[in-house]
Motif scaffolding. Structure first.
Motif: not given
Length: 116
Positions: A3, A6, A21, A26, A28, A36, A38-39, A42
Protein backbone atom coordinates in the motif's frame (compact mmCIF):
# COMPACT_ATOMS: atom_id res chain seq x y z
CA UNK A 1 3.30 -3.81 -4.44
CA UNK A 2 2.37 -2.81 -0.91
CA UNK A 3 0.00 0.00 0.00
CA UNK A 4 2.79 2.47 0.81
CA UNK A 5 4.46 1.82 -2.53
CA UNK A 6 1.20 2.31 -4.40
CA UNK A 7 0.42 5.48 -2.49
CA UNK A 8 3.88 6.91 -3.18
CA UNK A 9 3.70 6.01 -6.88
CA UNK A 10 0.38 7.87 -7.20
CA UNK A 11 1.00 10.84 -4.92
CA UNK A 12 -1.77 9.93 -2.49
CA UNK A 13 -1.76 8.78 1.11
CA UNK A 14 -2.12 5.17 2.20
CA UNK A 15 -5.27 6.31 3.95
CA UNK A 16 -6.68 7.45 0.60
CA UNK A 17 -5.88 4.08 -0.95
CA UNK A 18 -7.71 2.32 1.91
CA UNK A 19 -10.65 4.70 1.40
CA UNK A 20 -10.79 3.93 -2.33
CA UNK A 21 -10.83 0.25 -1.49
CA UNK A 22 -13.55 0.71 1.15
CA UNK A 23 -15.67 2.57 -1.43
CA UNK A 24 -15.25 -0.27 -3.92
CA UNK A 25 -13.11 1.74 -6.32
CA UNK A 26 -10.06 -0.49 -5.89
CA UNK A 27 -9.39 -4.07 -4.85
CA UNK A 28 -6.34 -5.73 -3.37
CA UNK A 29 -5.11 -9.20 -2.65
CA UNK A 30 -3.82 -10.15 0.77
CA UNK A 31 -0.39 -11.57 1.45
CA UNK A 32 0.02 -14.42 3.95
CA UNK A 33 0.83 -11.86 6.65
CA UNK A 34 -2.38 -9.92 5.87
CA UNK A 35 -0.80 -6.98 4.06
CA UNK A 36 -2.67 -5.49 1.12
CA UNK A 37 -0.94 -6.26 -2.17
CA UNK A 38 -1.66 -4.29 -5.34
CA UNK A 39 -0.82 -4.91 -8.97
CA UNK A 40 1.11 -2.51 -11.19
CA UNK A 41 -2.19 -1.81 -13.04
CA UNK A 42 -3.59 -0.36 -9.81
CA UNK A 43 -1.23 2.61 -10.19
CA UNK A 44 -3.20 3.78 -13.23
CA UNK A 45 -6.51 3.05 -11.51
CA UNK A 46 -5.57 5.18 -8.50
CA UNK A 47 -4.35 7.96 -10.80
CA UNK A 48 -7.70 7.89 -12.60
CA UNK A 49 -9.59 7.94 -9.30
CA UNK A 50 -7.52 10.89 -8.12
CA UNK A 51 -8.10 12.80 -11.38
CA UNK A 52 -11.84 12.14 -11.31
CA UNK A 53 -12.07 13.23 -7.68
CA UNK A 54 -10.06 16.36 -8.50
CA UNK A 55 -12.61 17.44 -11.09
CA UNK A 56 -15.34 17.05 -8.53
CA UNK A 57 -16.99 13.78 -9.48
CA UNK A 58 -18.66 12.09 -6.53
CA UNK A 59 -17.40 8.66 -5.47
CA UNK A 60 -20.67 7.03 -6.54
CA UNK A 61 -20.23 8.34 -10.10
CA UNK A 62 -16.58 7.30 -10.15
CA UNK A 63 -17.59 3.80 -9.06
CA UNK A 64 -19.94 3.61 -12.05
CA UNK A 65 -17.41 5.15 -14.43
CA UNK A 66 -14.26 3.17 -13.61
CA UNK A 67 -15.41 -0.14 -15.11
CA UNK A 68 -15.94 1.72 -18.37
CA UNK A 69 -12.43 3.20 -18.55
CA UNK A 70 -10.19 0.92 -16.53
CA UNK A 71 -7.96 0.03 -19.46
CA UNK A 72 -6.99 1.38 -22.86
CA UNK A 73 -10.15 0.01 -24.48
CA UNK A 74 -13.15 1.74 -22.88
CA UNK A 75 -16.24 -0.44 -22.70
CA UNK A 76 -19.07 1.95 -23.43
CA UNK A 77 -21.91 -0.50 -24.10
CA UNK A 78 -22.55 -1.51 -20.48
CA UNK A 79 -21.99 2.08 -19.43
CA UNK A 80 -24.43 3.87 -21.72
CA UNK A 81 -26.71 4.69 -18.79
CA UNK A 82 -23.82 6.63 -17.31
CA UNK A 83 -23.81 9.16 -20.16
CA UNK A 84 -26.66 11.24 -18.70
CA UNK A 85 -24.80 11.48 -15.40
CA UNK A 86 -21.62 12.53 -17.17
CA UNK A 87 -23.47 15.14 -19.23
CA UNK A 88 -24.82 16.58 -15.98
CA UNK A 89 -21.30 16.67 -14.55
CA UNK A 90 -19.99 18.44 -17.67
CA UNK A 91 -22.73 21.06 -17.32
CA UNK A 92 -21.86 21.51 -13.64
CA UNK A 93 -18.18 21.95 -14.48
CA UNK A 94 -19.05 24.44 -17.22
CA UNK A 95 -21.06 26.46 -14.70
CA UNK A 96 -18.15 26.37 -12.24
CA UNK A 97 -15.74 27.48 -14.97
CA UNK A 98 -18.03 30.38 -15.85
CA UNK A 99 -18.22 31.44 -12.20
CA UNK A 100 -14.45 31.25 -11.85
CA UNK A 101 -14.04 33.38 -14.98
CA UNK A 102 -16.52 35.93 -13.59
CA UNK A 103 -14.67 36.09 -10.25
CA UNK A 104 -11.33 36.36 -12.02
CA UNK A 105 -12.67 39.26 -14.05
CA UNK A 106 -13.79 41.06 -10.90
CA UNK A 107 -10.42 40.59 -9.24
CA UNK A 108 -8.55 41.68 -12.37
CA UNK A 109 -10.70 44.80 -12.52
CA UNK A 110 -9.84 45.64 -8.91
CA UNK A 111 -6.14 45.10 -9.60
CA UNK A 112 -6.30 47.23 -12.76
CA UNK A 113 -8.00 50.07 -10.87
CA UNK A 114 -5.48 50.00 -8.06
CA UNK A 115 -2.49 50.18 -10.42
CA UNK A 116 -3.92 52.91 -12.63
Amino acid sequence: MLIGELAAACGVSARSVRHYEKCGLLTSARSPNGYRVYSPADVETVRRIKALLNVGLPVATIARLLPCVVDASPRLDPCDDLMATLRTEVARLDAQAAEIARCRGLIAEIVDRSTA
